[in-house]
Design a protein around this motif. Structure first.
Motif, PDB file in Angstrom:
ATOM      1  N   SER A 144       0.832  -1.213   0.000  1.00  0.00           N
ATOM      2  CA  SER A 144       0.000   0.000   0.000  1.00  0.00           C
ATOM      3  C   SER A 144       0.861   1.256   0.000  1.00  0.00           C
ATOM      4  O   SER A 144       0.590   2.203  -0.752  1.00  0.00           O
ATOM      5  CB  SER A 144      -0.916  -0.001   1.228  1.00  0.00           C
ATOM      6  OG  SER A 144      -1.753  -1.114   1.228  1.00  0.00           O
TER       7      SER A 144
ATOM      8  N   MET B  65       0.987   4.084  -2.970  1.00  0.00           N
ATOM      9  CA  MET B  65       0.734   5.491  -2.682  1.00  0.00           C
ATOM     10  C   MET B  65       1.907   6.363  -3.138  1.00  0.00           C
ATOM     11  O   MET B  65       1.713   7.439  -3.739  1.00  0.00           O
ATOM     12  CB  MET B  65       0.514   5.672  -1.179  1.00  0.00           C
ATOM     13  CG  MET B  65       0.206   7.094  -0.752  1.00  0.00           C
ATOM     14  SD  MET B  65       0.834   7.450   0.912  1.00  0.00           S
ATOM     15  CE  MET B  65       2.606   7.516   0.601  1.00  0.00           C
TER      16      MET B  65
ATOM     17  N   SER C 263       1.914   9.272  -6.188  1.00  0.00           N
ATOM     18  CA  SER C 263       2.269  10.664  -5.929  1.00  0.00           C
ATOM     19  C   SER C 263       3.445  11.107  -6.797  1.00  0.00           C
ATOM     20  O   SER C 263       3.434  12.205  -7.364  1.00  0.00           O
ATOM     21  CB  SER C 263       2.619  10.853  -4.452  1.00  0.00           C
ATOM     22  OG  SER C 263       1.518  10.541  -3.631  1.00  0.00           O
TER      23      SER C 263
ATOM     24  N   ASP D 254       0.943   1.522  -9.483  1.00  0.00           N
ATOM     25  CA  ASP D 254       1.328   0.717  -8.323  1.00  0.00           C
ATOM     26  C   ASP D 254       2.207  -0.417  -8.825  1.00  0.00           C
ATOM     27  O   ASP D 254       2.465  -0.531 -10.025  1.00  0.00           O
ATOM     28  CB  ASP D 254       0.093   0.208  -7.553  1.00  0.00           C
ATOM     29  CG  ASP D 254      -0.333  -1.193  -7.907  1.00  0.00           C
ATOM     30  OD1 ASP D 254      -0.605  -1.417  -9.096  1.00  0.00           O
ATOM     31  OD2 ASP D 254      -0.394  -2.037  -7.012  1.00  0.00           O
TER      32      ASP D 254
ATOM     33  N   PRO E 214      -4.596   3.232  -1.322  1.00  0.00           N
ATOM     34  CA  PRO E 214      -4.380   4.675  -1.231  1.00  0.00           C
ATOM     35  C   PRO E 214      -5.617   5.481  -1.627  1.00  0.00           C
ATOM     36  O   PRO E 214      -5.896   6.532  -1.041  1.00  0.00           O
ATOM     37  CB  PRO E 214      -3.221   4.924  -2.207  1.00  0.00           C
ATOM     38  CG  PRO E 214      -2.523   3.617  -2.308  1.00  0.00           C
ATOM     39  CD  PRO E 214      -3.602   2.589  -2.206  1.00  0.00           C
TER      40      PRO E 214
ATOM     41  N   SER F 210      -8.013   5.479   1.232  1.00  0.00           N
ATOM     42  CA  SER F 210      -7.509   6.385   2.278  1.00  0.00           C
ATOM     43  C   SER F 210      -7.772   7.844   1.919  1.00  0.00           C
ATOM     44  O   SER F 210      -8.132   8.647   2.788  1.00  0.00           O
ATOM     45  CB  SER F 210      -6.004   6.161   2.480  1.00  0.00           C
ATOM     46  OG  SER F 210      -5.740   4.828   2.831  1.00  0.00           O
ATOM     47  N   ARG F 211      -7.603   8.188   0.645  1.00  0.00           N
ATOM     48  CA  ARG F 211      -7.855   9.572   0.217  1.00  0.00           C
ATOM     49  C   ARG F 211      -9.316   9.946   0.380  1.00  0.00           C
ATOM     50  O   ARG F 211      -9.636  11.103   0.681  1.00  0.00           O
ATOM     51  CB  ARG F 211      -7.424   9.757  -1.245  1.00  0.00           C
ATOM     52  CG  ARG F 211      -5.920   9.765  -1.441  1.00  0.00           C
ATOM     53  CD  ARG F 211      -5.534  10.153  -2.866  1.00  0.00           C
ATOM     54  NE  ARG F 211      -4.104   9.955  -3.082  1.00  0.00           N
ATOM     55  CZ  ARG F 211      -3.569   8.873  -3.633  1.00  0.00           C
ATOM     56  NH1 ARG F 211      -4.358   7.897  -4.059  1.00  0.00           N
ATOM     57  NH2 ARG F 211      -2.273   8.768  -3.776  1.00  0.00           N
TER      58      ARG F 211
ATOM     59  N   SER G 238      -5.833  14.233   0.635  1.00  0.00           N
ATOM     60  CA  SER G 238      -4.573  13.956  -0.078  1.00  0.00           C
ATOM     61  C   SER G 238      -3.317  14.411   0.643  1.00  0.00           C
ATOM     62  O   SER G 238      -2.213  14.234   0.121  1.00  0.00           O
ATOM     63  CB  SER G 238      -4.620  14.623  -1.466  1.00  0.00           C
ATOM     64  OG  SER G 238      -5.682  14.091  -2.225  1.00  0.00           O
TER      65      SER G 238
ATOM     66  N   HIS H 112      -0.328  13.995   2.695  1.00  0.00           N
ATOM     67  CA  HIS H 112       0.387  12.765   3.041  1.00  0.00           C
ATOM     68  C   HIS H 112       0.689  12.635   4.540  1.00  0.00           C
ATOM     69  O   HIS H 112       0.981  11.540   5.004  1.00  0.00           O
ATOM     70  CB  HIS H 112       1.684  12.673   2.240  1.00  0.00           C
ATOM     71  CG  HIS H 112       1.453  12.345   0.802  1.00  0.00           C
ATOM     72  ND1 HIS H 112       1.028  13.284  -0.109  1.00  0.00           N
ATOM     73  CD2 HIS H 112       1.551  11.170   0.121  1.00  0.00           C
ATOM     74  CE1 HIS H 112       0.906  12.713  -1.305  1.00  0.00           C
ATOM     75  NE2 HIS H 112       1.207  11.444  -1.191  1.00  0.00           N
TER      76      HIS H 112
ATOM     77  N   LEU I 247      -2.456  10.926   5.182  1.00  0.00           N
ATOM     78  CA  LEU I 247      -2.702   9.837   4.228  1.00  0.00           C
ATOM     79  C   LEU I 247      -1.833   8.619   4.500  1.00  0.00           C
ATOM     80  O   LEU I 247      -2.299   7.477   4.393  1.00  0.00           O
ATOM     81  CB  LEU I 247      -2.445  10.350   2.804  1.00  0.00           C
ATOM     82  CG  LEU I 247      -2.667   9.368   1.653  1.00  0.00           C
ATOM     83  CD1 LEU I 247      -4.125   8.927   1.592  1.00  0.00           C
ATOM     84  CD2 LEU I 247      -2.239  10.001   0.325  1.00  0.00           C
TER      85      LEU I 247
ATOM     86  N   THR J 228      -3.170   4.814   4.961  1.00  0.00           N
ATOM     87  CA  THR J 228      -2.825   3.864   3.904  1.00  0.00           C
ATOM     88  C   THR J 228      -2.174   2.612   4.489  1.00  0.00           C
ATOM     89  O   THR J 228      -2.475   1.489   4.072  1.00  0.00           O
ATOM     90  CB  THR J 228      -1.875   4.524   2.886  1.00  0.00           C
ATOM     91  OG1 THR J 228      -2.517   5.664   2.297  1.00  0.00           O
ATOM     92  CG2 THR J 228      -1.487   3.559   1.787  1.00  0.00           C
TER      93      THR J 228
END
Length: 350
Positions: A89, A93, A97, A105, A283, A286-287, A292, A294, A297, A301
């Motif tokens: 995860s 993430m 980004s 991913d 991710p 989570s957002r 967003s 971090h 986040l 995540t």
């Protein structure tokens, strides 16, 4: 006005605390359920008693069978699953980004497939037994990072702007290429075929405390480095120009973060095999919960990724008991459905 602002801050802090309490409570409940559910049912009372006896170092003659199942089989598997979920995860993430790509991913970019190929080659060439585990780890990490470099380099050659579609399509083609190479390995592997199937489908059966320690150290060191770079990740997610304008060394930070994510993916694959979709969807979930930034986040995540892996592993070993379904099949099934829902929701909001 000041009182209004103070009230809003206190309300925001209360919401954050409530979310944190819910997250921790949900995690503890999922972990407990994963320990007691299985081919042999164990009650909450027995679980509590075994854990209490273990902490107090008391004898467990009455609960010897339950203690063996819980402490020697289920607990290391559960902890390994949680840590692998955290690693995948966090890697997903970070890639999303850095590349400003919601589809990035380890599995969609082909990094997990590359790590599986490295582990497969290590198995087929026959590494001596006393360093076999370390050899597989090393090959998986090297091939994971090499795959990422190769994919990004070829994408840059095709499109200097590294557009989302170019990177994703390159990753898909690379994954197909690696799948072909894995098929060739399977044909020539003969007696090592079951081990290769393990890497391509993913499984946590036979997890040991050694795996927990290795995965835990990797998550602490590499994950800790990524956590320290949360401000840089915020800047990258807003655009490369913004990151450059606030004084971030883009090339250096990006390479270091890619190395960290490659190590996380490589070690996770070397222990649990190729497990898709975990780093892609967690991710995004989570957002939806915390936004967003971090700073908030990253912990969400980590926890959501760990919980997702524990739940999917529980389903993999119980849904068709006594048979065990490959965990990669479960994560693909649920991950694809969840991603479609998130994607549809985003389009509808837009």
């Amino acid at each position: 006005m000041a009182q209004n602002k103070s009230w809003q801050l206190s309300q925001s802090a209360k919401k954050s605390v409530v979310k944190l309490v819910l997250m921790v409570s949900t995690t503890l409940l999922i972990l407990a359920m994963a320990l007691i559910i299985g081919s042999v049912k164990i009650s909450f009372t027995d679980l509590y008693q075994v854990l209490e006896n273990q902490v107090l170092n008391q004898s467990m003659t009455d609960l010897e069978q339950q203690a063996t199942i819980l402490l020697a089989v289920r607990l290391p598997r559960l902890l390994t699953a949680f840590l692998i979920g955290m690693a995948l995860s966090l890697s997903g993430m970070t890639m999303q980004s850095l590349l400003m790509n919601p589809l990035a991913d380890g599995s969609t970019l082909g990094v997990s497939a590359g790590a599986s190929l490295g582990a497969g080659i290590a198995i087929v060439i026959g590494i001596p037994s006393f360093i076999q585990r370390q050899g597989i780890f090393l090959m998986a990490v090297i091939f994971a990072f090499g795959s990422l470099v190769l994919i990004l380099s070829f994408s840059y050659y095709l499109d200097k702007q590294l557009k989302n579609m170019t990177v994703i399509l390159t990753g898909i083609v690379f994954t197909m290429l690696v799948s072909s190479l894995m098929n060739i390995l399977m044909i020539i592997s003969k007696e090592k075929l079951p081990s290769l199937v393990f890497w391509t489908l993913g499984s946590l059966s036979g997890s040991r405390y050694t795996d927990v320690w290795v995965m835990g150290v990797c998550v602490i060191i590499m994950g800790g480095y990524i956590v320290m770079k949360w401000q840089e990740l915020n800047a990258f997610s807003m655009g490369e120009n913004i990151a450059r304008n606030i004084g971030i060394n883009i090339v250096s930070v990006r390479i270091k973060l890619f190395i960290a994510t490659s190590i996380l993916i490589g070690v996770a694959v070397s222990i649990g095999g190729s497990i898709p979709f975990v780093g892609l969807i967690t991710p995004h979930i989570s957002r939806l919960i915390v936004g967003s930034n971090h700073r908030r986040l990253i912990p969400w995540t980590l926890f959501i990724g760990g919980n997702f892996m524990v739940v999917t592993d529980l389903l993999a070993r119980t849904i068709a008991s006594p048979l065990e379904i490959p965990i990669g099949a479960i994560t693909s099934l649920f991950g694809s459905c969840i991603f479609i829902l998130i994607f549809a929701r985003g389009k509808r909001n837009a």
